[in-house]
Every structure is written in C-alpha cells, then in structure tokens.
Design an enzyme around this catalytic site. Structure first.
Site, mmCIF file in Angstrom:
data_model
loop_
_atom_site.group_PDB
_atom_site.id
_atom_site.type_symbol
_atom_site.label_atom_id
_atom_site.label_comp_id
_atom_site.label_asym_id
_atom_site.label_seq_id
_atom_site.Cartn_x
_atom_site.Cartn_y
_atom_site.Cartn_z
ATOM 1 N N LYS A 35 0.847 -1.206 0.000
ATOM 2 C CA LYS A 35 0.000 0.000 0.000
ATOM 3 C C LYS A 35 0.879 1.252 0.000
ATOM 4 O O LYS A 35 2.089 1.170 0.252
ATOM 5 C CB LYS A 35 -0.900 -0.031 1.236
ATOM 6 C CG LYS A 35 -0.120 -0.059 2.544
ATOM 7 C CD LYS A 35 -0.971 -0.411 3.752
ATOM 8 C CE LYS A 35 -0.116 -0.476 5.005
ATOM 9 N NZ LYS A 35 -0.864 -0.941 6.174
ATOM 10 N N TYR A 257 14.408 30.668 6.074
ATOM 11 C CA TYR A 257 13.178 31.339 6.506
ATOM 12 C C TYR A 257 13.173 31.535 8.023
ATOM 13 O O TYR A 257 13.510 30.620 8.780
ATOM 14 C CB TYR A 257 11.957 30.492 6.139
ATOM 15 C CG TYR A 257 11.600 30.532 4.663
ATOM 16 C CD1 TYR A 257 11.241 31.731 4.040
ATOM 17 C CD2 TYR A 257 11.599 29.368 3.902
ATOM 18 C CE1 TYR A 257 10.890 31.752 2.688
ATOM 19 C CE2 TYR A 257 11.252 29.386 2.552
ATOM 20 C CZ TYR A 257 10.896 30.592 1.954
ATOM 21 O OH TYR A 257 10.558 30.610 0.624
HETATM 22 C C1 LIG Z 1 0.131 -1.876 6.755
HETATM 23 C C2 LIG Z 1 -0.372 -3.169 7.261
HETATM 24 C C3 LIG Z 1 0.500 -4.259 7.423
HETATM 25 C C4 LIG Z 1 2.003 -4.160 7.274
HETATM 26 O O1 LIG Z 1 2.553 -3.652 8.456
HETATM 27 P P1 LIG Z 1 4.152 -3.479 8.645
HETATM 28 O O2 LIG Z 1 4.278 -2.992 10.038
HETATM 29 O O3 LIG Z 1 4.573 -2.467 7.654
HETATM 30 O O4 LIG Z 1 4.738 -4.806 8.413
HETATM 31 C C5 LIG Z 1 -0.062 -5.464 7.771
HETATM 32 N N1 LIG Z 1 -1.395 -5.597 7.987
HETATM 33 C C6 LIG Z 1 -2.256 -4.561 7.861
HETATM 34 C C7 LIG Z 1 -3.709 -4.770 8.112
HETATM 35 C C8 LIG Z 1 -1.768 -3.310 7.517
HETATM 36 O O5 LIG Z 1 -2.608 -2.285 7.421
#
Ligand SMILES: *Cc1c(COP(=O)(O)O)cnc(C)c1O
Length: 363
Positions: A35, A257
């Site tokens: 994702k 800035y």
């Molecule tokens: C993002 C996510 C993962 C992966 O988690 P990591 O800590 O990056 O390994 C696994 N399961 C779900 C439901 C997630 O949303």
C-alpha cells in the site's frame, strides 16, 4: 544530466528481505503489503520485483486497479474492503480479494448481484486495536453468512492486526492472538493472518497461515533501538540529491526562513536540492543530518519547499554537484532520520513525493 533528487531502489535487497520473511515464517504464506505506493518505493515496480509473494495487499481499490492494469496476476487483498456496490462489482470483475471489516460490508455483499464471485476473502476481527474489524462475538455468524453467499467462493480467512507488535513481549500481543485463536476454534480449517513485520520478526507464535510483511520488505526495522542490520534486513531505498550552491556565511548572519539558525562563526553552507515539496520532512529543520563524502553534515535552519541548507564545515573536497545522501547509507538509516524528525520511518518513506525520481537497480 539526471534529475535530482533520486530515490535509488535496490530490487535485489527487496528480494533478499522477502527471503528473510520466508526464512522467519517457513510455515506461512506471504501477503506482501505494498500500500501507499509500496511505502514510497513504487507500487508496480515493487510488485513486479517480488513475484515470489503468494499475494499482495493494498489499502484501497485504486491501488489494486493499478496493479491489475500493470498485469499483476497474484491475488490482491483490499485491506480496507469496499464501501459501495459499484466498488464491490469492480472488485469482482478484477478478481480482487476483500477484507470484510464491518457488518455493513457484509450486508452489501448479500444484496449485490455480482457478475462473478469473489475469492480468497477475509473477515477482519477486532482483537483489541479498535480500528477495523467486527466484534469477536459476531464472527461465527459472519463466517456462516459468507460461506452461504453465492457471491463468495472458497474459504474465508480470519484476519486481525496487532496494535503493539513493535513492543516485543508486550502481553497485549498474546491477548490479541488468543482472541483470534478462540474465534477460529469452531472451524479448524479457517486460515488465520495476524502478523505484520514486527510480529514476523519477534513473535513466531503469531505467524499463522498468512503473514503480512510491509516495512521489513523495504529493509527497515520496526523496532525502536534495533537496526535493520541487526535483524539481517537490507535497506532498499537510498534517497539522494545534489549540492546546488555553496557559500560562506559570516558570524551573526541568519540562514533560511525565519532566521531560525544564526552562524556563531564563519561557516561554509551548502544548499541541497530537496525539501518538503519532495516529502523531506519539515520536522528535520535544525535537527536533521545528511551524508556528504561519507561525513555527516547538519541541517541548518528550516527545511524549505525545494531546498535545505547544510553545514559543510567538516566536509572535504566538496563542490557544487556533490552527491548528498538523505538516508539509506550505512551510517544514516531512515530509522535514524525518523528519530531526528520525531516520527516513524513509515511516514518518511510514504511521504516521498512524485517529484522524486525512482531509479531501480539490481545489486
Ligand atoms: C500496513 C499493514 C501491514 C504491514 O505492516 P508493517 O508494520 O509495515 O509490516 C499489515 N497488515 C495490515 C492490516 C496493515 O494495514
């Protein structure tokens, strides 16, 4: 002339980290979590580079559609499920797999006349995080409903997510696991998926049938105070840019800035072409550091949209065009930079914007 900044993505390291997952969880199948543009590494390129994944997981329908358009054939799991009949129909047409996390989604499924059934679906159970998932008390009924639906073929698995997996041996992890095991008790064949990266690395009892690694695939440690190297993971992303200006700043002069940094003595200041418009966190203002010629240089003053200023006092033989490493180097891991920014490496990686070119390499 290549454009900068560049995120170098080492696909060999990515593949190595997947092997590490398999080594740690040899009895489990792997749902690689890609994702948020594969945590900033490039959704499609990452999926194509790790075909050894038994499935992929994304948060949203749009991400899954991009993968299908790119020809990815593996099962793709929608971790947030769908929220309308249209989306459900699209998911069915594209052979996507759904995580049902709310009773309203189950209702949607019962009513929808789908052109083809969904396969490899999951029921998200809330075992203690209070984020997504149905109550354990409703699991039996929901599983039964799903198994009777003509819109579903094949078994439905049970999924849940740890709230504290990064805290090794925290009793809440065992409590969450116990909860899902109780839910699965009435149906021995039901597949279970609990473990994210931290649980894969530190809680083998939670591996179950399917593990869901995200962060560790990218070679990053999920534990504060434990390095990726310690966990035998290889960092995948090296974020680099270039010096585009160098100047002497006199004692008493202000940099950037707001004049948040004032020279106490004459200082050689370098301007690096990267800023918050590239996703380089503004929280690194005055506290970040970068690597130039294998030496550390501090960020001076506020991070601008396109640039940062760094202290070149300790850097030898530097010139306009010199390479600057923002993270990914042995001595400047993204975990360290996250600490400087008072955030987590997940956020720094995801934030890297489209303006940063990704260059893919093997080895
Ligand atoms: C993002 C996510 C993962 C992966 O988690 P990591 O800590 O990056 O390994 C696994 N399961 C779900 C439901 C997630 O949303």
């Amino acid at each position: 002339m290549p454009s900068y900044p560049v995120a170098n993505i080492d696909l060999t390291a990515l593949q190595y980290n997947l092997q590490r997952v398999k080594q740690l969880a040899p009895q489990s199948r792997v749902m690689s979590v890609i994702k948020a543009n594969a945590y900033g590494h490039g959704l499609v390129q990452v999926a194509q580079a790790i075909p050894g994944s038994d499935a992929f997981a994304v948060a949203r329908l749009s991400e899954a559609l991009r993968l299908r358009e790119a020809g990815i054939q593996q099962p793709i799991v929608l971790l947030e499920g769908v929220s309308s009949e249209d989306e459900l129909q699209t998911a069915a047409e594209k052979s996507l797999s759904i995580v049902f996390h709310h009773l309203s989604q189950l209702e949607l499924l019962t009513k929808a006349p789908l052109s083809q059934p969904l396969a490899f679906c999951w029921l998200m159970v809330d075992t203690g995080m209070q984020r997504l998932g149905i109550d354990a008390a409703h699991v039996d009924q929901a599983l039964q409903g799903l198994s009777q639906s003509e819109n579903i073929i094949g078994p439905v698995g049970l999924m849940s997510h740890f709230a504290n997996a990064d805290l090794v041996n925290d009793s809440r992890n065992q409590q969450q696991l116990n909860k899902i095991l109780i839910c699965a008790k009435n149906d021995n064949a039901v597949a279970i998926s609990m473990a994210n990266s931290a649980a894969i690395l530190s809680f083998s009892g939670s591996h179950g049938d399917w593990v869901r690694p995200g962060l560790m695939l990218y070679g990053v440690s999920p534990f504060e105070g434990q390095s990726a190297r310690n966990l035998d993971l290889k960092p995948v992303m090296t974020l680099t840019s270039r010096l585009i200006s160098i100047q002497q700043v006199k004692a008493g002069e202000q940099v950037g800035y707001g004049g948040d940094w004032v020279a106490q003595r004459e200082v050689c200041v370098g301007i690096v072409s990267i800023g918050y418009g590239d996703g380089y966190s503004r929280q690194l203002s005055n506290v970040g550091s970068v690597m130039i010629n294998n030496k550390t240089a501090s960020v001076l003053g506020r991070v601008s949209m396109d640039m940062i200023a760094v202290d070149l006092s300790d850097i030898n033989t530097v010139s306009i065009g010199s390479e600057v490493i923002l993270w990914g180097n042995e001595s400047l891991a993204v975990e360290d930079v996250a600490k400087q920014a008072k955030t987590i490496p997940y956020e720094l990686l995801c934030q890297i914007s489209e303006r940063v070119k990704r260059e893919y390499q093997r080895g």
